[in-house]
Scaffold this motif. Structure first.
Motif, mmCIF file in Angstrom:
data_model
loop_
_atom_site.group_PDB
_atom_site.id
_atom_site.type_symbol
_atom_site.label_atom_id
_atom_site.label_comp_id
_atom_site.label_asym_id
_atom_site.label_seq_id
_atom_site.Cartn_x
_atom_site.Cartn_y
_atom_site.Cartn_z
ATOM 1 N N THR A 80 0.817 -1.218 0.000
ATOM 2 C CA THR A 80 0.000 0.000 0.000
ATOM 3 C C THR A 80 0.851 1.268 0.000
ATOM 4 O O THR A 80 0.381 2.321 -0.433
ATOM 5 N N TYR A 81 2.077 1.158 0.474
ATOM 6 C CA TYR A 81 2.961 2.327 0.494
ATOM 7 C C TYR A 81 3.149 2.889 -0.912
ATOM 8 O O TYR A 81 3.119 4.110 -1.127
ATOM 9 N N LEU A 82 3.322 1.986 -1.886
ATOM 10 C CA LEU A 82 3.542 2.439 -3.262
ATOM 11 C C LEU A 82 2.329 3.194 -3.811
ATOM 12 O O LEU A 82 2.467 4.071 -4.675
ATOM 13 N N ALA A 83 1.132 2.862 -3.297
ATOM 14 C CA ALA A 83 -0.078 3.517 -3.794
ATOM 15 C C ALA A 83 -0.266 4.901 -3.197
ATOM 16 O O ALA A 83 -0.732 5.822 -3.886
ATOM 17 N N THR A 84 0.101 5.072 -1.928
ATOM 18 C CA THR A 84 -0.199 6.339 -1.238
ATOM 19 C C THR A 84 0.958 7.328 -1.214
ATOM 20 O O THR A 84 0.733 8.510 -0.966
ATOM 21 N N ALA A 85 2.180 6.867 -1.451
ATOM 22 C CA ALA A 85 3.326 7.785 -1.391
ATOM 23 C C ALA A 85 3.176 8.990 -2.319
ATOM 24 O O ALA A 85 3.561 10.110 -1.961
ATOM 25 N N PRO A 86 2.613 8.846 -3.537
ATOM 26 C CA PRO A 86 2.482 10.013 -4.414
ATOM 27 C C PRO A 86 1.340 10.970 -4.043
ATOM 28 O O PRO A 86 1.233 12.037 -4.646
ATOM 29 N N ILE A 87 0.472 10.605 -3.096
ATOM 30 C CA ILE A 87 -0.697 11.444 -2.805
ATOM 31 C C ILE A 87 -0.323 12.887 -2.445
ATOM 32 O O ILE A 87 -0.927 13.838 -2.967
ATOM 33 N N PRO A 88 0.679 13.117 -1.590
ATOM 34 C CA PRO A 88 1.023 14.518 -1.279
ATOM 35 C C PRO A 88 1.539 15.308 -2.486
ATOM 36 O O PRO A 88 1.551 16.544 -2.444
ATOM 37 N N SER A 89 1.945 14.612 -3.538
ATOM 38 C CA SER A 89 2.460 15.306 -4.725
ATOM 39 C C SER A 89 1.390 15.470 -5.801
ATOM 40 O O SER A 89 1.715 15.747 -6.961
ATOM 41 N N PHE A 90 0.111 15.309 -5.431
ATOM 42 C CA PHE A 90 -0.959 15.416 -6.425
ATOM 43 C C PHE A 90 -0.919 16.752 -7.163
ATOM 44 O O PHE A 90 -1.158 16.823 -8.372
ATOM 45 N N ALA A 91 -0.634 17.826 -6.441
ATOM 46 C CA ALA A 91 -0.579 19.144 -7.084
ATOM 47 C C ALA A 91 0.545 19.185 -8.120
ATOM 48 O O ALA A 91 0.392 19.755 -9.212
ATOM 49 N N LEU A 92 1.694 18.568 -7.787
ATOM 50 C CA LEU A 92 2.812 18.520 -8.724
ATOM 51 C C LEU A 92 2.468 17.644 -9.931
ATOM 52 O O LEU A 92 2.853 17.955 -11.068
ATOM 53 N N LEU A 93 1.751 16.555 -9.688
ATOM 54 C CA LEU A 93 1.343 15.689 -10.793
ATOM 55 C C LEU A 93 0.302 16.365 -11.676
ATOM 56 O O LEU A 93 0.294 16.162 -12.897
ATOM 57 N N GLN A 94 -0.579 17.175 -11.070
ATOM 58 C CA GLN A 94 -1.523 17.948 -11.874
ATOM 59 C C GLN A 94 -0.787 18.851 -12.862
ATOM 60 O O GLN A 94 -1.143 18.955 -14.030
ATOM 61 N N GLU A 95 0.270 19.488 -12.345
ATOM 62 C CA GLU A 95 1.055 20.373 -13.199
ATOM 63 C C GLU A 95 1.833 19.583 -14.239
ATOM 64 O O GLU A 95 1.904 19.979 -15.413
ATOM 65 N N GLN A 96 2.414 18.445 -13.834
ATOM 66 C CA GLN A 96 3.215 17.638 -14.759
ATOM 67 C C GLN A 96 2.376 17.108 -15.918
ATOM 68 O O GLN A 96 2.822 17.120 -17.074
ATOM 69 N N PHE A 97 1.155 16.633 -15.617
ATOM 70 C CA PHE A 97 0.322 16.007 -16.650
ATOM 71 C C PHE A 97 -0.766 16.932 -17.170
ATOM 72 O O PHE A 97 -1.562 16.515 -18.028
ATOM 73 N N ASP A 98 -0.813 18.169 -16.666
ATOM 74 C CA ASP A 98 -1.867 19.110 -17.048
ATOM 75 C C ASP A 98 -3.237 18.454 -16.863
ATOM 76 O O ASP A 98 -4.073 18.403 -17.778
ATOM 77 N N ALA A 99 -3.482 17.930 -15.650
ATOM 78 C CA ALA A 99 -4.681 17.147 -15.366
ATOM 79 C C ALA A 99 -5.453 17.772 -14.212
ATOM 80 O O ALA A 99 -4.942 18.617 -13.469
ATOM 81 N N THR A 100 -6.708 17.353 -14.058
ATOM 82 C CA THR A 100 -7.533 17.813 -12.947
ATOM 83 C C THR A 100 -7.226 16.975 -11.702
ATOM 84 O O THR A 100 -6.579 15.911 -11.790
ATOM 85 N N GLY A 209 1.736 8.403 2.776
ATOM 86 C CA GLY A 209 1.392 9.822 2.776
ATOM 87 C C GLY A 209 2.281 10.641 3.676
ATOM 88 O O GLY A 209 2.641 11.785 3.356
ATOM 89 N N PHE A 210 2.652 10.066 4.821
ATOM 90 C CA PHE A 210 3.484 10.787 5.793
ATOM 91 C C PHE A 210 4.873 11.097 5.226
ATOM 92 O O PHE A 210 5.324 12.246 5.212
ATOM 93 N N ILE A 211 5.552 10.068 4.726
ATOM 94 C CA ILE A 211 6.908 10.253 4.200
ATOM 95 C C ILE A 211 6.871 10.934 2.835
ATOM 96 O O ILE A 211 7.729 11.776 2.516
ATOM 97 N N GLY A 212 5.867 10.581 2.025
ATOM 98 C CA GLY A 212 5.761 11.184 0.708
ATOM 99 C C GLY A 212 5.642 12.691 0.749
ATOM 100 O O GLY A 212 6.127 13.396 -0.151
ATOM 101 N N ALA A 213 4.999 13.219 1.795
ATOM 102 C CA ALA A 213 4.843 14.667 1.912
ATOM 103 C C ALA A 213 6.188 15.369 2.060
ATOM 104 O O ALA A 213 6.406 16.458 1.505
ATOM 105 N N PHE A 214 7.103 14.773 2.796
ATOM 106 C CA PHE A 214 8.418 15.386 2.986
ATOM 107 C C PHE A 214 9.270 15.255 1.717
ATOM 108 O O PHE A 214 9.990 16.187 1.341
ATOM 109 N N ILE A 215 9.177 14.091 1.054
ATOM 110 C CA ILE A 215 9.966 13.903 -0.166
ATOM 111 C C ILE A 215 9.438 14.773 -1.290
ATOM 112 O O ILE A 215 10.198 15.234 -2.157
ATOM 113 N N ALA A 216 8.137 15.037 -1.288
ATOM 114 C CA ALA A 216 7.539 15.871 -2.335
ATOM 115 C C ALA A 216 8.053 17.306 -2.300
ATOM 116 O O ALA A 216 7.909 18.038 -3.287
ATOM 117 N N THR A 217 8.659 17.704 -1.191
ATOM 118 C CA THR A 217 9.233 19.058 -1.138
ATOM 119 C C THR A 217 10.437 19.174 -2.065
ATOM 120 O O THR A 217 10.850 20.284 -2.410
#
Length: 525
Positions: A80-100, A209-217
């Motif tokens: 499950t870690y692999l599924a949730t780690a990118p969640i804090p970077s959703f805003a960055l992924l929105q920008e990367q893929f030009d997605a909603t 989500g916890f660790i992903g938020a720090f790495i997303a910085t």
């Protein structure tokens, strides 16, 4: 043949299990066998029955067993870690893929589809070629797919394909992983060890989500990099420290019983002596495991479908998954939107409430409490255990989760202090951990000899729910608000789970019937 038993209890200092010396007499009174019967802490015979073979995983040392369990739990953590780690970077992924936001939310759902479908392919292979090779192969697939998610310039569709194979590769952690735990555990140990396994998947989702938020910085690519590194570490641990645990128990037990019947404890049929077992199979064996039943590769799908004929498994699994469990996807995917005004690091820290609830529930109220409760109730039931004894902890679990959902929804809409949201997360996390352990132990105890089939069914259902929920939760919250959407979830949880468990405790023993999923082809060694 008449039978008399002279028992003298003592403690085996290595195994920590009470032993009873049993003398079996023939009609003339002469002793034909003196053996040892190993008992659990309640004085009942151990289930499953161990052999005298040192290659039997049940006879391994506690350190060897917990090494296997630790590797399985780490794999299930990454499940499950692999599924949730990118969640804090959703805003960055929105920008990367030009997605909603909704489109990016789908990237959380896609790995769950891989996690759901994977067991239908890998479970039968683990019963044919062994647990070790399937676990290692799945890790390799997840490792490569994780690396692909870090490719600069990848399209949204390409990213989703890589995310699917991430989940597909990690899927053996569920079915094959629990089979390994089952291979090294007696029934009276199962609640605690399944509790550790359940805690691993719950903490994986939360720490992602916890660790992903720090790495997303740094950026979203480093989230993919560090997940790839974790799978590389897991691969090394599996290669070095995870032996094969699939053991031809029925054949060895039959051989030992035959030897005892011939008044010779040491004698064993020649064919048994020639069978390579567990640690004898080699570093990376790709041959079929000798001495066990080998299903067809497609048998897993057929057998998982046939489980719909067994109401205790179906009703308990569906009630827990769709009334209680899948709302965790709401909390995980809506957390960044609910706390959008906070920094990424703070958003990550807000996962601590869920993490603490999960850990404290497991340490004090989940696996060990479940084992103790079953032994306590068994003493009051003439020493007879029933799987329904596991469900008692499901009641407080449903209430805790419902309170957590209700309080969190109110805290967001009414802008209460952030600590209120943490209390809500704590309650929900504790409820999920206790409830998941109760449900998993119940369905495994119901048909422990069919653990692989049962957990395949459970894994497919639970991950299909995680695949479905992110497609509608954002739209639901936008249209109804946090208060009403999460209040409805709380109502469904309480008034769905509790009545279902009451019905199962009353009628479950009558509904439970022997599981006959068809005969697999038996391969001779």
């Amino acid at each position: 043949m008449s039978e008399k038993a002279a028992k003298q209890l003592h403690l085996d200092p290595e195994k920590g299990e009470p032993l009873a010396l049993v003398r079996t007499l023939d009609p003339s009174g002469s002793i034909i066998n003196i053996g040892t019967l190993r008992l659990d802490p309640t004085g009942s015979a151990l289930i499953p029955p161990p052999t005298s073979d040192p290659l039997d995983p049940l006879n391994w040392s506690q350190s060897q067993k917990y090494t296997c369990i630790s590797i399985v739990c780490f794999f299930y953590f990454l499940f499950t870690y692999l599924a949730t780690a990118p969640i804090p970077s959703f805003a960055l992924l929105q920008e990367q893929f030009d997605a909603t936001y909704t489109q990016v939310n789908w990237t959380f759902a896609i790995p769950s589809l891989g996690l759901a479908l994977g067991p239908l392919f890998c479970s039968a292979l683990a019963d044919i070629y062994g647990r070790r090779i399937v676990i290692i192969g799945g890790t390799c697939i997840a490792f490569v797919a994780s690396g692909c998610t870090s490719i600069h310039g990848i399209s949204l569709h390409g990213y989703m394909v890589a995310r699917f194979f991430q989940g597909f590769g990690a899927s053996p952690a569920a079915t094959v992983g629990l089979s390994i735990i089952n291979d090294v555990s007696f029934e009276h140990e199962r609640g605690f060890r399944i509790g550790l396994w359940v805690m691993a998947i719950d903490l994986g989702a939360l720490f992602g989500g916890f660790i992903g938020a720090f790495i997303a910085t740094i950026d979203q690519y480093w989230i993919a990099y560090h997940v790839t590194i974790l799978f590389a570490a897991l691969f090394a641990a599996e290669c070095l420290f995870l032996p094969e645990t699939l053991f031809p128990r029925a054949l060895v037990l039959a051989s030992e019983e035959g030897a005892l019947g011939n008044h010779n404890q040491e004698a064993r049929p020649l064919e048994t002596l020639k069978i390579k077992r567990t640690k004898e199979l080699g570093y990376l064996s790709v041959r079929k495991i000798p001495g066990v039943i080998h299903p067809k590769p497609w048998d897993t799908t057929i057998r998982a479908t046939k489980i719909f004929a067994y109401p205790t498994v179906v009703i308990s699994t569906f009630s827990f998954v769709f009334f209680q469990y899948w709302w965790i996807c709401s909390l995980l995917t809506m957390e960044p939107a609910a706390y959008a005004t906070y920094k990424l690091q703070v958003q990550g820290l807000f996962f601590l409430g869920l993490i603490l609830g999960t850990v404290i529930a497991e340490v004090f109220f989940s696996g060990r409490l479940s084992d103790w409760l079953v032994m306590f109730l068994a003493k009051r039931n003439n020493g007879q255990r029933t799987p329904e004894m596991r469900l008692w902890l499901g009641y407080p679990a449903a209430v805790l989760s419902s309170l957590g959902l209700l309080i969190w929804g109110l805290s967001i809409d009414k802008e209460w202090h952030w600590i209120t949201g943490q209390i809500a997360f704590f309650l929900y996390g504790a409820g999920i951990q206790i409830g998941n352990t109760a449900l998993s132990s119940y369905i495994v105890d119901s048909y422990y000899e069919h653990t692989m089939d049962i957990i395949t069914f459970y894994t497919v259902i639970i991950n299909l729910s995680c695949f479905a929920e992110p497609w509608f939760i954002n739209t639901w919250v936008v249209s109804s608000g946090y208060t009403w959407s999460f209040a409805v979830q709380a109502i469904i949880c309480t008034f769905g789970v509790i009545p279902t468990y009451v019905i199962l405790q009353k009628f479950g023993p009558k509904w439970r019937k022997p599981m006959t999923l068809g005969k697999a082809e038996t391969r001779t060694p």
